[in-house]
Design a protein around this motif. Structure first.
Motif, PDB file in Angstrom:
ATOM      1  N   UNK A 174       0.830  -1.219   0.000  1.00 38.92           N
ATOM      2  CA  UNK A 174       0.000   0.000   0.000  1.00 38.92           C
ATOM      3  C   UNK A 174       0.859   1.261   0.000  1.00 38.92           C
ATOM      4  N   UNK A 175       0.378   2.284  -0.718  1.00 37.58           N
ATOM      5  CA  UNK A 175       1.018   3.594  -0.671  1.00 37.58           C
ATOM      6  C   UNK A 175       0.603   4.253   0.642  1.00 37.58           C
ATOM      7  N   UNK A 176       1.548   4.463   1.569  1.00 31.41           N
ATOM      8  CA  UNK A 176       1.152   4.991   2.880  1.00 31.41           C
ATOM      9  C   UNK A 176       0.638   6.415   2.831  1.00 31.41           C
ATOM     10  N   UNK A 177       0.903   7.137   1.747  1.00 36.05           N
ATOM     11  CA  UNK A 177       0.444   8.515   1.664  1.00 36.05           C
ATOM     12  C   UNK A 177      -0.992   8.618   1.156  1.00 36.05           C
ATOM     13  N   UNK A 178      -1.490   7.557   0.514  1.00 32.80           N
ATOM     14  CA  UNK A 178      -2.866   7.568   0.002  1.00 32.80           C
ATOM     15  C   UNK A 178      -3.705   6.431   0.570  1.00 32.80           C
ATOM     16  N   UNK A 179      -3.043   5.408   1.096  1.00 33.83           N
ATOM     17  CA  UNK A 179      -3.752   4.244   1.597  1.00 33.83           C
ATOM     18  C   UNK A 179      -4.186   3.273   0.515  1.00 33.83           C
ATOM     19  N   UNK A 180      -3.874   3.579  -0.743  1.00 32.42           N
ATOM     20  CA  UNK A 180      -4.317   2.735  -1.850  1.00 32.42           C
ATOM     21  C   UNK A 180      -3.301   1.613  -2.135  1.00 32.42           C
ATOM     22  N   UNK A 181      -3.829   0.411  -2.358  1.00 33.71           N
ATOM     23  CA  UNK A 181      -2.993  -0.721  -2.736  1.00 33.71           C
ATOM     24  C   UNK A 181      -3.231  -1.031  -4.207  1.00 33.71           C
ATOM     25  N   UNK A 182      -2.176  -1.101  -5.019  1.00 29.77           N
ATOM     26  CA  UNK A 182      -2.391  -1.432  -6.438  1.00 29.77           C
ATOM     27  C   UNK A 182      -2.866  -2.866  -6.580  1.00 29.77           C
ATOM     28  N   UNK A 183      -3.617  -3.120  -7.638  1.00 32.00           N
ATOM     29  CA  UNK A 183      -3.997  -4.501  -7.928  1.00 32.00           C
ATOM     30  C   UNK A 183      -2.764  -5.258  -8.427  1.00 32.00           C
ATOM     31  N   UNK A 184      -2.887  -6.579  -8.435  1.00 31.77           N
ATOM     32  CA  UNK A 184      -1.763  -7.364  -8.966  1.00 31.77           C
ATOM     33  C   UNK A 184      -1.508  -7.025 -10.434  1.00 31.77           C
ATOM     34  N   UNK A 185      -2.588  -6.825 -11.184  1.00 33.05           N
ATOM     35  CA  UNK A 185      -2.437  -6.464 -12.592  1.00 33.05           C
ATOM     36  C   UNK A 185      -1.728  -5.133 -12.759  1.00 33.05           C
ATOM     37  N   UNK A 186      -2.093  -4.170 -11.911  1.00 37.54           N
ATOM     38  CA  UNK A 186      -1.422  -2.861 -11.982  1.00 37.54           C
ATOM     39  C   UNK A 186       0.050  -2.981 -11.625  1.00 37.54           C
ATOM     40  N   UNK A 187       0.364  -3.835 -10.669  1.00 37.06           N
ATOM     41  CA  UNK A 187       1.771  -3.987 -10.267  1.00 37.06           C
ATOM     42  C   UNK A 187       2.592  -4.645 -11.373  1.00 37.06           C
ATOM     43  N   UNK A 188       2.017  -5.652 -12.017  1.00 36.93           N
ATOM     44  CA  UNK A 188       2.723  -6.296 -13.137  1.00 36.93           C
ATOM     45  C   UNK A 188       2.944  -5.279 -14.261  1.00 36.93           C
ATOM     46  N   UNK A 189       1.914  -4.478 -14.542  1.00 36.53           N
ATOM     47  CA  UNK A 189       2.043  -3.453 -15.577  1.00 36.53           C
ATOM     48  C   UNK A 189       3.111  -2.429 -15.205  1.00 36.53           C
ATOM     49  N   UNK A 190       3.183  -2.071 -13.918  1.00 35.71           N
ATOM     50  CA  UNK A 190       4.202  -1.095 -13.499  1.00 35.71           C
ATOM     51  C   UNK A 190       5.606  -1.671 -13.656  1.00 35.71           C
ATOM     52  N   UNK A 191       5.769  -2.975 -13.414  1.00 32.97           N
ATOM     53  CA  UNK A 191       7.079  -3.602 -13.617  1.00 32.97           C
ATOM     54  C   UNK A 191       7.461  -3.596 -15.093  1.00 32.97           C
ATOM     55  N   UNK A 192       6.484  -3.822 -15.964  1.00 30.19           N
ATOM     56  CA  UNK A 192       6.762  -3.771 -17.404  1.00 30.19           C
ATOM     57  C   UNK A 192       7.193  -2.372 -17.815  1.00 30.19           C
ATOM     58  N   UNK A 193       6.464  -1.359 -17.335  1.00 31.12           N
ATOM     59  CA  UNK A 193       6.834   0.025 -17.652  1.00 31.12           C
ATOM     60  C   UNK A 193       8.226   0.357 -17.123  1.00 31.12           C
TER      61      UNK A 193
END
Length: 382
Positions: A13-32
């Motif tokens: 989770x991003x401690x400044x927003x409290x939001x946790x990325x989905x697994x799909x978003x995290x995989x996409x961020x690794x690709x980027x």
């Protein structure tokens, strides 16, 4: 010298927003992140392998194949491939396939994994971790170097006249690193074969890293691969940068304080003093990174961890921009300036291993010195 990025693929989770990325978003961020690594002129992108939350990269070859299709020069690697719980036959075939698809832009890092439950999930016993790593890797070397393999060991079903497909590209197996945090046996294994040794360097003081690398270097020389200072060494390190040290600490501190791997322990300042973590300006990162060679010697690969602890993707990509624009060009020049002529500047690549030819040591299952010793013992008993 090669510079790159290695990712552990944590979903935090991003401690400044409290939001946790989905697994799909995290995989996409690794690709980027991988695509940005090539775009800014770095050399290597490496992904970890995990089979438990909060990590997503369970299938490195699938992900690296996807990245290979979108890049031209980027060298693709792992950090790590689990040599203990993966079947060495599947590793041989998967990474040879990736090697073909990427036109040789592949090496990989073997590791035992530090998550205890993963062993029984894959039918193994963590108490066998070291002997599994030794036996499985030796079988992998044979599978990549012998067209037909008949083999019997302790931990796997025997093989009778087995041929792994596809064979390595150009008949040349990928270069292998052995990653270890604290196991002398793994440093010994890397030295025995003349492979690379990678110390992840993230959570450890310099005295510990220095001791492990020095062991590998001594044993590399003892096995006849070259002088100790010619051994192939890689290091990790984690950074966060801004225009001023105060601004870097202001932005990074909430991520450090709340991250599962950092938070609720030593302060940011104490952790930075004890480990390679550098939170400051690009100039401070340059100075700190150049200092690594003062205690491990001149080395060949530096990987940076930048996408962890819940940092947003746009912030991570900006960190890679700074590395490519301001940090790595200076590091390339300064490391080259201090390196003696007889010390390799880069690790072996597919091109250099092919150029070395099929008679080179890389193509042997066991090193020359070991084979000579075995032959001598056999001769004395005849």
């Amino acid at each position: 010298m090669q510079f790159g990025i290695f990712s552990v693929g944590d979903v935090t989770p991003d401690p400044t927003t409290g939001r946790t990325p989905t697994e799909g978003e995290r995989i996409e961020s690794m690709t980027r992140l991988a695509l940005k690594t090539e775009e800014v002129g770095l050399d290597v992108f490496a992904t970890g392998e995990h089979h438990n939350p909060p990590f997503v990269p369970s299938s490195p070859t699938t992900h690296l194949g996807f990245i290979a299709a979108q890049t031209e020069k980027l060298l693709l690697s792992t950090s790590t491939t689990l040599i203990t719980t993966n079947d060495p036959v599947k590793i041989a075939e998967d990474y040879a396939m990736l090697q073909h698809l990427s036109r040789g832009r592949v090496d990989l890092m073997m590791g035992r994994g530090n998550t205890g439950p993963v062993y029984p999930w894959f039918g193994k016993d963590i108490r066998d971790g070291i002997p599994l790593a030794v036996e499985n890797y030796h079988l992998l070397r044979r599978l990549w170097r012998e067209r037909v393999v008949t083999w019997e060991g302790t931990y796997r079903t025997p093989l009778q006249g087995f041929t792994a497909t596809p064979a390595p590209l150009d008949g040349t197996p990928p270069f292998v690193w052995h990653g270890s945090i604290r196991s002398p046996e793994i440093a010994e294994q890397a030295a025995y074969y003349g492979d690379g040794f990678f110390h992840n360097h993230i959570f450890w003081n310099k005295e510990h890293t220095q001791q492990m690398v020095a062991l590998y270097r001594r044993r590399f020389e003892a096995y006849g691969h070259g002088a100790a200072d010619q051994a192939i060494v890689g290091l990790g390190g984690q950074v966060f940068m801004a225009d001023t040290e105060a601004e870097a600490k202001r932005v990074f501190r909430p991520y450090f304080d709340n991250a599962p791997v950092y938070g609720h322990g030593p302060s940011l300042e104490d952790f930075s003093e004890l480990t390679p973590l550098t939170v400051g300006t690009p100039e401070q990162v340059i100075e700190r990174t150049l200092g690594f060679a003062d205690y491990v010697g001149d080395y060949q690969r530096q990987l940076f961890l930048v996408d962890h602890a819940g940092l947003p993707t746009d912030v991570v990509l900006e960190q890679v921009e700074i590395l490519g624009r301001e940090v790595v060009p200076v590091l390339r020049e300064e490391f080259a300036r201090r390196r003696p002529a007889h010390v390799p500047s880069d690790p072996p690549t597919h091109a250099s291993l092919v150029a070395a030819g099929p008679e080179s040591e890389h193509h042997l299952v066991a090193p020359v010195a070991e084979r000579a010793q075995v032959d001598a013992v056999a001769g004395s008993t005849r």
